[in-house]
Design a protein around this motif. Structure first.
Motif, PDB file in Angstrom:
ATOM      1  N   ASN A  13      -5.443  16.962   0.121  1.00 43.27           N
ATOM      2  CA  ASN A  13      -6.996  16.661  -0.687  1.00 43.27           C
ATOM      3  C   ASN A  13      -6.865  15.532  -1.648  1.00 43.27           C
ATOM      4  O   ASN A  13      -7.843  15.077  -2.070  1.00 43.27           O
ATOM      5  CB  ASN A  13      -7.008  17.957  -1.476  1.00 43.27           C
ATOM      6  N   LYS A  14      -5.894  14.723  -1.507  1.00 46.71           N
ATOM      7  CA  LYS A  14      -5.740  13.482  -2.196  1.00 46.71           C
ATOM      8  C   LYS A  14      -6.798  12.355  -1.438  1.00 46.71           C
ATOM      9  O   LYS A  14      -7.138  12.401  -0.304  1.00 46.71           O
ATOM     10  CB  LYS A  14      -4.535  12.657  -2.174  1.00 46.71           C
ATOM     11  N   PRO A  15      -7.181  11.403  -2.168  1.00 49.44           N
ATOM     12  CA  PRO A  15      -8.105  10.217  -1.727  1.00 49.44           C
ATOM     13  C   PRO A  15      -7.214   9.615  -0.533  1.00 49.44           C
ATOM     14  O   PRO A  15      -5.850   9.459  -0.819  1.00 49.44           O
ATOM     15  CB  PRO A  15      -8.359   9.221  -2.780  1.00 49.44           C
ATOM     16  N   LYS A  38       0.150  14.154   9.507  1.00 51.10           N
ATOM     17  CA  LYS A  38      -0.166  15.751   9.876  1.00 51.10           C
ATOM     18  C   LYS A  38      -1.109  16.248   8.892  1.00 51.10           C
ATOM     19  O   LYS A  38      -0.963  16.164   7.781  1.00 51.10           O
ATOM     20  CB  LYS A  38       1.295  16.538   9.840  1.00 51.10           C
ATOM     21  N   ALA A  39      -1.949  16.777   9.541  1.00 54.42           N
ATOM     22  CA  ALA A  39      -3.098  17.552   8.677  1.00 54.42           C
ATOM     23  C   ALA A  39      -3.541  18.719   9.476  1.00 54.42           C
ATOM     24  O   ALA A  39      -3.612  18.906  10.742  1.00 54.42           O
ATOM     25  CB  ALA A  39      -4.214  16.540   8.639  1.00 54.42           C
ATOM     26  N   ARG A  40      -4.244  19.642   8.807  1.00 53.61           N
ATOM     27  CA  ARG A  40      -4.920  20.704   9.325  1.00 53.61           C
ATOM     28  C   ARG A  40      -6.203  21.105   8.580  1.00 53.61           C
ATOM     29  O   ARG A  40      -6.283  20.658   7.463  1.00 53.61           O
ATOM     30  CB  ARG A  40      -4.067  22.018   9.233  1.00 53.61           C
ATOM     31  N   GLY A  41      -7.238  21.557   9.288  1.00 52.03           N
ATOM     32  CA  GLY A  41      -8.177  22.139   8.831  1.00 52.03           C
ATOM     33  C   GLY A  41      -9.208  20.910   8.401  1.00 52.03           C
ATOM     34  O   GLY A  41      -9.221  19.959   8.972  1.00 52.03           O
ATOM     35  N   GLN A  42      -9.798  20.983   7.069  1.00 53.48           N
ATOM     36  CA  GLN A  42     -10.604  19.972   6.452  1.00 53.48           C
ATOM     37  C   GLN A  42      -9.785  18.747   6.463  1.00 53.48           C
ATOM     38  O   GLN A  42     -10.645  17.576   6.163  1.00 53.48           O
ATOM     39  CB  GLN A  42     -11.102  20.589   5.187  1.00 53.48           C
ATOM     40  N   THR A  71      -3.513  24.375  17.351  1.00 53.98           N
ATOM     41  CA  THR A  71      -4.200  25.475  16.213  1.00 53.98           C
ATOM     42  C   THR A  71      -3.013  26.179  15.705  1.00 53.98           C
ATOM     43  O   THR A  71      -2.009  26.595  16.615  1.00 53.98           O
ATOM     44  CB  THR A  71      -4.943  26.324  17.245  1.00 53.98           C
ATOM     45  N   ALA A  72      -2.853  26.524  14.435  1.00 58.70           N
ATOM     46  CA  ALA A  72      -1.865  27.266  13.917  1.00 58.70           C
ATOM     47  C   ALA A  72      -2.428  28.434  13.228  1.00 58.70           C
ATOM     48  O   ALA A  72      -3.652  28.357  12.842  1.00 58.70           O
ATOM     49  CB  ALA A  72      -1.504  26.490  12.669  1.00 58.70           C
ATOM     50  N   GLU A  73      -1.792  29.567  13.396  1.00 59.27           N
ATOM     51  CA  GLU A  73      -2.061  30.990  12.854  1.00 59.27           C
ATOM     52  C   GLU A  73      -1.715  30.843  11.273  1.00 59.27           C
ATOM     53  O   GLU A  73      -0.708  30.936  10.951  1.00 59.27           O
ATOM     54  CB  GLU A  73      -1.575  32.003  13.658  1.00 59.27           C
ATOM     55  N   MET A  74      -2.852  31.012  10.508  1.00 60.24           N
ATOM     56  CA  MET A  74      -2.551  31.253   8.939  1.00 60.24           C
ATOM     57  C   MET A  74      -2.507  32.605   8.771  1.00 60.24           C
ATOM     58  O   MET A  74      -3.612  33.513   9.094  1.00 60.24           O
ATOM     59  CB  MET A  74      -3.691  30.302   8.310  1.00 60.24           C
ATOM     60  N   PRO A  75      -1.887  33.015   7.386  1.00 57.48           N
ATOM     61  CA  PRO A  75      -1.691  34.365   7.245  1.00 57.48           C
ATOM     62  C   PRO A  75      -3.160  34.646   6.315  1.00 57.48           C
ATOM     63  O   PRO A  75      -3.589  33.790   5.904  1.00 57.48           O
ATOM     64  CB  PRO A  75      -0.819  34.324   6.178  1.00 57.48           C
ATOM     65  N   SER A  87      -7.202  24.626  12.914  1.00 64.11           N
ATOM     66  CA  SER A  87      -6.939  23.395  13.643  1.00 64.11           C
ATOM     67  C   SER A  87      -5.942  22.362  12.900  1.00 64.11           C
ATOM     68  O   SER A  87      -5.949  22.436  11.768  1.00 64.11           O
ATOM     69  CB  SER A  87      -8.156  22.582  13.790  1.00 64.11           C
ATOM     70  N   THR A  88      -5.003  21.681  13.851  1.00 69.46           N
ATOM     71  CA  THR A  88      -4.008  20.769  13.450  1.00 69.46           C
ATOM     72  C   THR A  88      -4.025  19.508  14.121  1.00 69.46           C
ATOM     73  O   THR A  88      -4.546  19.561  15.357  1.00 69.46           O
ATOM     74  CB  THR A  88      -2.568  21.649  13.377  1.00 69.46           C
ATOM     75  N   ILE A  89      -3.637  18.462  13.437  1.00 63.21           N
ATOM     76  CA  ILE A  89      -3.744  17.304  14.371  1.00 63.21           C
ATOM     77  C   ILE A  89      -2.251  16.571  13.694  1.00 63.21           C
ATOM     78  O   ILE A  89      -2.017  16.639  12.657  1.00 63.21           O
ATOM     79  CB  ILE A  89      -4.719  16.506  14.115  1.00 63.21           C
TER      80      ILE A  89
END
Length: 95
Positions: A13-15, A38-42, A71-75, A87-89
């Motif tokens: 979430n940092k700039p 590495k990032a996921r989601g937003q 795609t990663a499964e989150m609890p 989603s992941t990249i």
């Protein structure tokens, strides 16, 4: 004999400029040839922005070596009963 090192930056979430600074710092330390964002989601949009800013404005000879999506499964969150897919990249940058 120099061993090729790889570094990983987790984008959150940092700039975007704080991650760009991390890339510049890592490459200027000398012994790193690849950096993976590495990032996921937003945070995926931030990761793409970081890669493009670093490539176009700061390190002109930086190349996008590899992009991996998945795609990663989150609890489940508190109060939810199903796990969710996120989603992941992974963007690998090389000098």
């Amino acid at each position: 004999m120099t061993e090729k090192q790889q570094d990983t930056i987790l984008v959150g979430n940092k700039p975007p400029m704080s991650y760009v600074l991390a890339i510049i710092t890592a490459f200027s330390s000398g012994n790193i040839s690849d950096i993976t964002l590495k990032a996921r989601g937003q945070a995926i949009t931030t990761a793409v922005d970081v890669a493009e800013i670093a490539r176009s404005r700061f390190i002109k000879d930086l190349k996008v070596k590899k992009i991996a999506i998945g795609t990663a499964e989150m609890p489940p969150r508190e109060g939810e009963n199903k796990s969710r897919m996120v989603s992941t990249i992974e963007i690998t940058l090389a000098k």
